[in-house]
Design a protein around this motif. Structure first.
Motif, PDB file in Angstrom:
ATOM      1  N   GLY A  28       0.839  -1.190   0.000  1.00  0.00           N
ATOM      2  CA  GLY A  28       0.000   0.000   0.000  1.00  0.00           C
ATOM      3  C   GLY A  28       0.869   1.232   0.000  1.00  0.00           C
ATOM      4  O   GLY A  28       1.910   1.282   0.669  1.00  0.00           O
ATOM      5  N   LEU A  29       0.465   2.249  -0.765  1.00  0.00           N
ATOM      6  CA  LEU A  29       1.267   3.456  -0.910  1.00  0.00           C
ATOM      7  C   LEU A  29       0.358   4.680  -0.754  1.00  0.00           C
ATOM      8  O   LEU A  29      -0.703   4.760  -1.381  1.00  0.00           O
ATOM      9  CB  LEU A  29       1.944   3.487  -2.279  1.00  0.00           C
ATOM     10  N   LEU A  30       0.769   5.607   0.074  1.00  0.00           N
ATOM     11  CA  LEU A  30       0.049   6.856   0.274  1.00  0.00           C
ATOM     12  C   LEU A  30       0.923   7.991  -0.242  1.00  0.00           C
ATOM     13  O   LEU A  30       2.096   8.103   0.139  1.00  0.00           O
ATOM     14  CB  LEU A  30      -0.266   7.060   1.758  1.00  0.00           C
ATOM     15  N   SER A  31       0.359   8.836  -1.126  1.00  0.00           N
ATOM     16  CA  SER A  31       1.140   9.893  -1.763  1.00  0.00           C
ATOM     17  C   SER A  31       0.451  11.234  -1.589  1.00  0.00           C
ATOM     18  O   SER A  31      -0.781  11.332  -1.650  1.00  0.00           O
ATOM     19  CB  SER A  31       1.320   9.619  -3.261  1.00  0.00           C
ATOM     20  N   LEU A  32       1.254  12.259  -1.386  1.00  0.00           N
ATOM     21  CA  LEU A  32       0.789  13.642  -1.364  1.00  0.00           C
ATOM     22  C   LEU A  32       1.508  14.381  -2.487  1.00  0.00           C
ATOM     23  O   LEU A  32       2.738  14.503  -2.481  1.00  0.00           O
ATOM     24  CB  LEU A  32       1.087  14.295  -0.017  1.00  0.00           C
ATOM     25  N   GLU A  33       0.744  14.852  -3.464  1.00  0.00           N
ATOM     26  CA  GLU A  33       1.316  15.487  -4.646  1.00  0.00           C
ATOM     27  C   GLU A  33       0.982  16.975  -4.650  1.00  0.00           C
ATOM     28  O   GLU A  33      -0.140  17.371  -4.316  1.00  0.00           O
ATOM     29  CB  GLU A  33       0.776  14.847  -5.924  1.00  0.00           C
ATOM     30  N   VAL A  34       1.954  17.777  -5.033  1.00  0.00           N
ATOM     31  CA  VAL A  34       1.752  19.215  -5.171  1.00  0.00           C
ATOM     32  C   VAL A  34       2.012  19.576  -6.624  1.00  0.00           C
ATOM     33  O   VAL A  34       3.139  19.500  -7.110  1.00  0.00           O
ATOM     34  CB  VAL A  34       2.685  20.015  -4.246  1.00  0.00           C
ATOM     35  N   PHE A  35       0.942  19.935  -7.341  1.00  0.00           N
ATOM     36  CA  PHE A  35       1.049  20.341  -8.728  1.00  0.00           C
ATOM     37  C   PHE A  35       1.405  21.827  -8.804  1.00  0.00           C
ATOM     38  O   PHE A  35       0.862  22.637  -8.060  1.00  0.00           O
ATOM     39  CB  PHE A  35      -0.265  20.109  -9.479  1.00  0.00           C
ATOM     40  N   ASN A  36       2.298  22.154  -9.734  1.00  0.00           N
ATOM     41  CA  ASN A  36       2.721  23.552  -9.928  1.00  0.00           C
ATOM     42  C   ASN A  36       3.171  24.154  -8.601  1.00  0.00           C
ATOM     43  O   ASN A  36       2.598  25.129  -8.101  1.00  0.00           O
ATOM     44  CB  ASN A  36       1.601  24.371 -10.559  1.00  0.00           C
ATOM     45  N   LEU A  37       4.194  23.548  -8.036  1.00  0.00           N
ATOM     46  CA  LEU A  37       4.664  23.896  -6.691  1.00  0.00           C
ATOM     47  C   LEU A  37       4.938  25.388  -6.546  1.00  0.00           C
ATOM     48  O   LEU A  37       4.632  25.988  -5.513  1.00  0.00           O
ATOM     49  CB  LEU A  37       5.933  23.092  -6.378  1.00  0.00           C
ATOM     50  N   LEU A  38       5.508  26.015  -7.576  1.00  0.00           N
ATOM     51  CA  LEU A  38       5.886  27.423  -7.495  1.00  0.00           C
ATOM     52  C   LEU A  38       4.755  28.363  -7.891  1.00  0.00           C
ATOM     53  O   LEU A  38       4.924  29.585  -7.867  1.00  0.00           O
ATOM     54  CB  LEU A  38       7.115  27.686  -8.375  1.00  0.00           C
ATOM     55  N   GLY A  39       3.604  27.822  -8.303  1.00  0.00           N
ATOM     56  CA  GLY A  39       2.457  28.657  -8.657  1.00  0.00           C
ATOM     57  C   GLY A  39       2.705  29.556  -9.855  1.00  0.00           C
ATOM     58  O   GLY A  39       2.202  30.685  -9.901  1.00  0.00           O
ATOM     59  N   ILE A  40       3.429  29.079 -10.847  1.00  0.00           N
ATOM     60  CA  ILE A  40       3.770  29.887 -12.022  1.00  0.00           C
ATOM     61  C   ILE A  40       2.602  29.906 -12.999  1.00  0.00           C
ATOM     62  O   ILE A  40       1.997  28.868 -13.276  1.00  0.00           O
ATOM     63  CB  ILE A  40       5.033  29.331 -12.701  1.00  0.00           C
ATOM     64  N   ASN A  41       2.285  31.083 -13.531  1.00  0.00           N
ATOM     65  CA  ASN A  41       1.253  31.218 -14.555  1.00  0.00           C
ATOM     66  C   ASN A  41       1.870  30.973 -15.933  1.00  0.00           C
ATOM     67  O   ASN A  41       2.474  31.865 -16.527  1.00  0.00           O
ATOM     68  CB  ASN A  41       0.614  32.615 -14.515  1.00  0.00           C
ATOM     69  N   ASN A  42       1.733  29.756 -16.426  1.00  0.00           N
ATOM     70  CA  ASN A  42       2.235  29.430 -17.755  1.00  0.00           C
ATOM     71  C   ASN A  42       1.186  29.761 -18.812  1.00  0.00           C
ATOM     72  O   ASN A  42      -0.013  29.580 -18.594  1.00  0.00           O
ATOM     73  CB  ASN A  42       2.611  27.952 -17.836  1.00  0.00           C
ATOM     74  N   THR A  43       1.648  30.218 -19.969  1.00  0.00           N
ATOM     75  CA  THR A  43       0.765  30.640 -21.049  1.00  0.00           C
ATOM     76  C   THR A  43       0.645  29.545 -22.088  1.00  0.00           C
ATOM     77  O   THR A  43       1.660  29.027 -22.573  1.00  0.00           O
ATOM     78  CB  THR A  43       1.306  31.922 -21.715  1.00  0.00           C
ATOM     79  N   ILE A  44      -0.581  29.178 -22.459  1.00  0.00           N
ATOM     80  CA  ILE A  44      -0.803  28.177 -23.489  1.00  0.00           C
ATOM     81  C   ILE A  44      -1.057  28.836 -24.846  1.00  0.00           C
ATOM     82  O   ILE A  44      -0.612  28.347 -25.871  1.00  0.00           O
ATOM     83  CB  ILE A  44      -1.970  27.226 -23.107  1.00  0.00           C
ATOM     84  N   ASN A  45      -1.800  29.945 -24.869  1.00  0.00           N
ATOM     85  CA  ASN A  45      -2.022  30.701 -26.102  1.00  0.00           C
ATOM     86  C   ASN A  45      -2.574  32.063 -25.732  1.00  0.00           C
ATOM     87  O   ASN A  45      -2.555  32.459 -24.561  1.00  0.00           O
ATOM     88  CB  ASN A  45      -2.949  29.947 -27.068  1.00  0.00           C
ATOM     89  N   HIS A  46      -3.077  32.813 -26.726  1.00  0.00           N
ATOM     90  CA  HIS A  46      -3.567  34.172 -26.475  1.00  0.00           C
ATOM     91  C   HIS A  46      -4.948  34.371 -27.092  1.00  0.00           C
ATOM     92  O   HIS A  46      -5.263  33.804 -28.139  1.00  0.00           O
ATOM     93  CB  HIS A  46      -2.607  35.206 -27.074  1.00  0.00           C
ATOM     94  N   ASN A  47      -5.760  35.166 -26.402  1.00  0.00           N
ATOM     95  CA  ASN A  47      -6.972  35.721 -26.997  1.00  0.00           C
ATOM     96  C   ASN A  47      -6.629  37.096 -27.551  1.00  0.00           C
ATOM     97  O   ASN A  47      -5.970  37.902 -26.879  1.00  0.00           O
ATOM     98  CB  ASN A  47      -8.084  35.866 -25.951  1.00  0.00           C
ATOM     99  N   TRP A  48      -7.082  37.343 -28.757  1.00  0.00           N
ATOM    100  CA  TRP A  48      -6.807  38.630 -29.392  1.00  0.00           C
ATOM    101  C   TRP A  48      -8.081  39.475 -29.344  1.00  0.00           C
ATOM    102  O   TRP A  48      -9.066  39.173 -29.995  1.00  0.00           O
ATOM    103  CB  TRP A  48      -6.335  38.423 -30.826  1.00  0.00           C
ATOM    104  N   ILE A  49      -8.026  40.549 -28.553  1.00  0.00           N
ATOM    105  CA  ILE A  49      -9.151  41.458 -28.388  1.00  0.00           C
ATOM    106  C   ILE A  49      -8.994  42.600 -29.394  1.00  0.00           C
ATOM    107  O   ILE A  49      -7.963  43.279 -29.417  1.00  0.00           O
ATOM    108  CB  ILE A  49      -9.217  42.016 -26.949  1.00  0.00           C
ATOM    109  N   GLN A  50     -10.018  42.816 -30.210  1.00  0.00           N
ATOM    110  CA  GLN A  50      -9.957  43.797 -31.283  1.00  0.00           C
ATOM    111  C   GLN A  50     -10.859  44.990 -30.979  1.00  0.00           C
ATOM    112  O   GLN A  50     -11.993  44.827 -30.534  1.00  0.00           O
ATOM    113  CB  GLN A  50     -10.377  43.156 -32.604  1.00  0.00           C
ATOM    114  N   ASP A  51     -10.341  46.191 -31.226  1.00  0.00           N
ATOM    115  CA  ASP A  51     -11.194  47.362 -31.070  1.00  0.00           C
ATOM    116  C   ASP A  51     -11.750  47.777 -32.430  1.00  0.00           C
ATOM    117  O   ASP A  51     -11.479  47.137 -33.459  1.00  0.00           O
ATOM    118  CB  ASP A  51     -10.444  48.505 -30.383  1.00  0.00           C
ATOM    119  N   VAL A  52     -12.513  48.856 -32.440  1.00  0.00           N
ATOM    120  CA  VAL A  52     -13.205  49.259 -33.655  1.00  0.00           C
ATOM    121  C   VAL A  52     -12.238  49.705 -34.743  1.00  0.00           C
ATOM    122  O   VAL A  52     -12.568  49.719 -35.927  1.00  0.00           O
ATOM    123  CB  VAL A  52     -14.233  50.363 -33.332  1.00  0.00           C
ATOM    124  N   ASN A  53     -11.019  50.093 -34.381  1.00  0.00           N
ATOM    125  CA  ASN A  53     -10.030  50.518 -35.359  1.00  0.00           C
ATOM    126  C   ASN A  53      -9.226  49.359 -35.925  1.00  0.00           C
ATOM    127  O   ASN A  53      -8.305  49.556 -36.707  1.00  0.00           O
ATOM    128  CB  ASN A  53      -9.068  51.528 -34.724  1.00  0.00           C
TER     129      ASN A  53
END
Length: 840
Positions: A792-817
């Motif tokens: 039997g194995l008991l595990s405690l996992e911490v995902f993204n230990l440093l709490g870094i905001n990684n970017t996967i892609n971008h939304n492009w917001i366009q104005d009227v111009n």
């Protein structure tokens, strides 16, 4: 041995003896300290066909056709071998081997090593279930190899500048696929292979042999385990649960598993707040049967069913962008719903005949998927410039400088079926091992696409039609046709036939200078696409070429080898590459082509008395007939034109060994550059009379009077997977005086990837995302473990230990111009996961 195991063993022997008259030998292989040795070879000298390898618990079972006498030998890399003689006095016998660790460096075990005369790297599959990551798939084990990940939510990976669609994935010699309509990692679910069912993994990052298929980048070859005895594994966490069971009933071996996954706990850390309801369920069974009582024939069957259902009701989103001196905030309020899902069925039946000098397999398979996605999402957004003076009354608040809205609509369905039949074999002639294969595949797709977007900026439709105010008569007013910024509608029915063949030879030349291992092969592929199943093929291509590999081990230096490999690699288009940006299928495409050249060195050494292995590879890939593509999250959208050529070059350096005595760890660093040149891209730049650049729609007045136009040809631009530098580390440790307490640290760094505005002009994709940085850590304690393979194995996992905001892609917001603002979409934040697993 427990009463349960004894009862199953007696029942299994009784059935087997009634049908075949067999005898059963079961046992374990450990070292002299009692440490189990998974993957140890247990051979029968009188009949090599009866040999097996130990499972992850160091256990084995062998069925004998008579009472003997028999000679049984156990061996393991880095240990002395042991031999025992047995004559069965009763139908069931047990045997335990204890192997003494060797002192010769040439015998030191380094997990993950592959043979020196092949192009593949052996990957330890046991780590897949131990690595702390939200993915929970077999691809987690590839952190031991030169691959790059861009999202912890997706099993997709890039190899040496290629996209995921350029990677081959096999399970039991059958190519498998991921869903076609997946847009994001949130929707993807689990990948095909069940980690608990895997026996071995082999991976090649390039220069692979002719026996592997037709893709430009890599091969992941997964083989499921043939059980040697009864065993059950159960695990559960905040993200789901799974159960896997092995059993042996006479000549029938059963390996089956069920997985359930729900990532809503992790997805709740995303910037888009709402109700996430992602569920994934799959069930798999792998059966092997020896109809002639462990003679030369074996029948193998694999069945898989997977169901994914993703539902998301977005509510709000708040994302801060910019720098500390110039910061902005995007706030979005949503209404609507997004639903997607797929059901996948897979079945395979193989017939195999093996002798000591030959092997032949006939493999038949069917893959089928039914996918759907529908979404109607209405959003109202506000862009605000934030006050960054901590002493101000409006700190972290600001004035709104952009207001708009959007409506996204989609109703898409896809049905796909792939049928294949393959005949392959190998045989030994003297010092040569010859391998050959023939395969035919028929695939059909029925795809319905209906998507459109509406964008509103400050109360004006975008793109905004010409204003018609101020005209005296209606005849002079400009046309005010409203054009949707994005509209795709298509109904595609496509079928294709693929026939492939290969032959290769492997042999060794032994000289006074050393041993030279050579592999030389040739592969051919004929591909024909049909607009529908009843018309003749309009686009047929026959491609092929040689592939070769050579490895030299100098005399007197058995711990060092030098390798060269390369060849021609063609990738005929699959359905995803054939569907263009407008949703229509282009059936006049040619296969993409890559020429690989790989030079490498393997060196085993000792440092402070501990074994290590260093692997270095320098590579170059010449690319032609490429089909350019754009990446949106994890979805790849192709231009459906063979209008690009390019290259990829780089260096991979990997070290693995006992950084901590007795415990394996892995470190990898890679440098890469990959670029392409589209042969039909160009753009015009405008200049005023002062030679200053004019941007239409941005500049106005006398400055905007154009007096000169220059046509620019961009030339080489970075490919979407151009990740210049990456680093990964898998580090294991345990408490010296209490090895039941363990820790595993997973670290990955990847430099920024190219991206650009949503104009579908590849030459504009020269911006770079921030680097992908992620640290996950898992702490575990062995609750209990005994000689009967119960643990039997008991595990405690911490995902993204440093709490870094990684970017996967971008939304492009366009104005009227028409001005765009790039707003990053961040991946998951920090989460703590509790996991428990049992084995019995």
């Amino acid at each position: 041995m427990t009463l349960r195991q004894l009862g199953l063993g007696v029942l299994g022997w009784f059935l087997a003896s009634c049908l075949y008259g067999q005898f059963t030998l079961s046992g374990t292989v450990t070292d002299t300290r009692g440490q189990i040795l998974p993957g140890a070879a247990v051979l029968v000298e009188e009949n090599i066909r009866l040999g097996v390898t130990t499972d992850r618990d160091g256990q084995f079972s062998i069925f004998f056709p008579s009472e003997g006498p028999w000679t049984v030998k156990a061996s393991f890399v880095g240990h002395s071998s042991a031999t025992e003689r047995i004559t069965f006095q009763r139908p069931i016998a047990t045997m335990r081997f204890k192997l003494t660790p060797g002192t010769n460096l040439g015998e030191a075990e380094v997990v993950g090593d592959g043979p020196k005369d092949v192009t593949v790297q052996r990957i330890d599959p046991r780590l897949a279930s131990k690595i702390p990551t939200p993915r929970g798939t077999i691809e987690d084990a590839l952190l031991q190899a030169p691959v790059n990940f861009t999202s912890e939510l997706s099993s997709a990976y890039n190899v040496r500048g290629g996209s995921f669609d350029e990677n081959l994935v096999y399970v039991n010699d059958i190519e498998v696929y991921r869903p076609f309509l997946v847009r994001s990692g949130q929707q993807e679910g689990l990948s095909f292979a069940n980690p608990d069912m895997v026996d071995r993994i082999e991976f090649s990052a390039g220069g692979f042999e002719a026996k592997y298929g037709d893709k430009l980048s890599s091969v992941l070859d997964i083989h499921y385990r043939k059980p040697t005895g009864p065993a059950t594994r159960v695990s559960a966490s905040a993200l789901g649960a799974q159960i896997q069971h092995d059993n042996v009933a006479g000549p029938v071996r059963i390996n089956m598993g069920v997985r359930y996954r729900n990532n809503s706990y992790v997805l709740s850390t995303l910037d888009e707040r709402g109700e996430y309801a992602p569920t994934y369920l799959d069930a798999q069974t792998y059966l092997t049967w020896d109809p002639d009582g462990y003679g030369p024939w074996e029948i193998q069957a694999l069945g898989v069913y997977g169901s994914n259902d993703y539902r998301f009701l977005p509510a709000t989103r708040e994302t801060n962008i910019g720098t500390i001196n110039q910061a902005a905030r995007l706030t979005v309020y949503y209404d609507g719903e997004e639903q997607s899902g797929y059901e996948t069925g897979f079945g395979a039946l193989a017939f195999e005949r093996s002798t000591e000098t030959s092997r032949i397999r006939w493999i038949n398979s069917i893959f089928q998927t039914a996918e759907r996605e529908s979404f109607d999402v209405l959003g109202q957004y506000f862009l605000s410039e934030l006050e960054r003076d901590p002493g101000g009354d409006t700190f972290d608040e600001g004035d709104t400088f952009g207001v708009g809205g959007f409506l996204q609509h989609g109703r898409n369905t896809l049905f796909a079926r792939v049928l294949s039949s393959a005949l392959k074999g190998n045989f030994v002639v003297g010092d040569h091992q010859l391998e050959w294969g023939l395969k035919h595949r028929y695939e059909t797709f029925d795809d319905v696409v209906s998507e459109w977007n509406v964008i509103d900026s400050a109360g004006f439709f975008a793109p905004h039609p010409a204003d018609n105010l101020g005209y005296a008569g209606p005849g002079g007013r400009p046309d005010q046709t409203v054009t949707l910024p994005y509209y795709v509608q298509a109904n595609n029915v496509v079928s294709a036939h693929r026939s492939t063949a290969f032959v290769q030879d492997t042999w060794r030349w032994a000289t006074d200078a050393g041993n030279l291992d050579v592999n030389l092969g040739f592969r051919a592929h004929r591909w024909s696409v049909l607009p529908d199943p009843w018309t003749a093929g309009r686009n047929t291509h026959l491609v092929g070429g040689p592939r070769a590999h050579a490895s030299f081990t100098p005399a007197g230096k058995p711990l060092t080898s030098y390798r060269l490999s390369g060849g021609y690699y063609y990738q005929p288009p699959f359905y995803r590459e054939m569907r263009g940006l407008d949703g229509l299928v282009k059936d006049d495409l040619a296969p993409q082509r890559a020429i690989h050249a790989v030079a490498g060195v393997d060196h085993q050494f000792k440092s402070k008395g501990r074994p290590f292995k260093l692997v270095g590879e320098l590579y170059y890939k010449d690319l032609d007939n490429l089909i350019p593509y754009e990446i949106e999250n994890v979805r790849q959208r192709y231009y459906a034109r063979n209008n690009s050529s390019g290259y990829a070059t780089g260096l991979d350096v990997m070290v693995n060994g006992e950084f901590i005595p007795g415990i394996q760890s892995w470190l990898r660093m890679s440098a890469l550059q990959t670029e392409e040149d589209l042969n039909d891209d160009s753009y015009e730049e405008y200049f005023n009379e002062d030679g200053l650049r004019v941007v239409p729609g941005y500049h106005s007045g006398p400055y905007a009077i154009i007096t000169d136009t220059v046509t620019t040809y961009p030339g080489m631009i970075p490919r979407p997977a151009d990740q210049r530098f990456s680093f990964s580390l898998l580090f294991q440790d345990e408490m010296p005086r209490n090895p039941d307490y363990k820790v595993l640290l997973s670290l990955f760094y990847g430099s920024g990837l190219p991206y650009g505005p949503p104009s579908f002009n590849r030459y504009e994709d020269v911006l770079r995302t921030p680097a992908y940085r992620r640290v996950d850590v898992g702490f575990s304690r062995v609750m209990f473990s005994d000689d009967d393979a119960r643990s039997g194995l008991l595990s405690l996992e911490v995902f993204n230990l440093l709490g870094i905001n990684n970017t996967i892609n971008h939304n492009w917001i366009q104005d009227v111009n028409g001005r765009y603002y790039a707003v990053p979409n961040f991946l998951t934040g920090r989460r703590v996961n509790l996991k428990v697993s049992f084995q019995f």
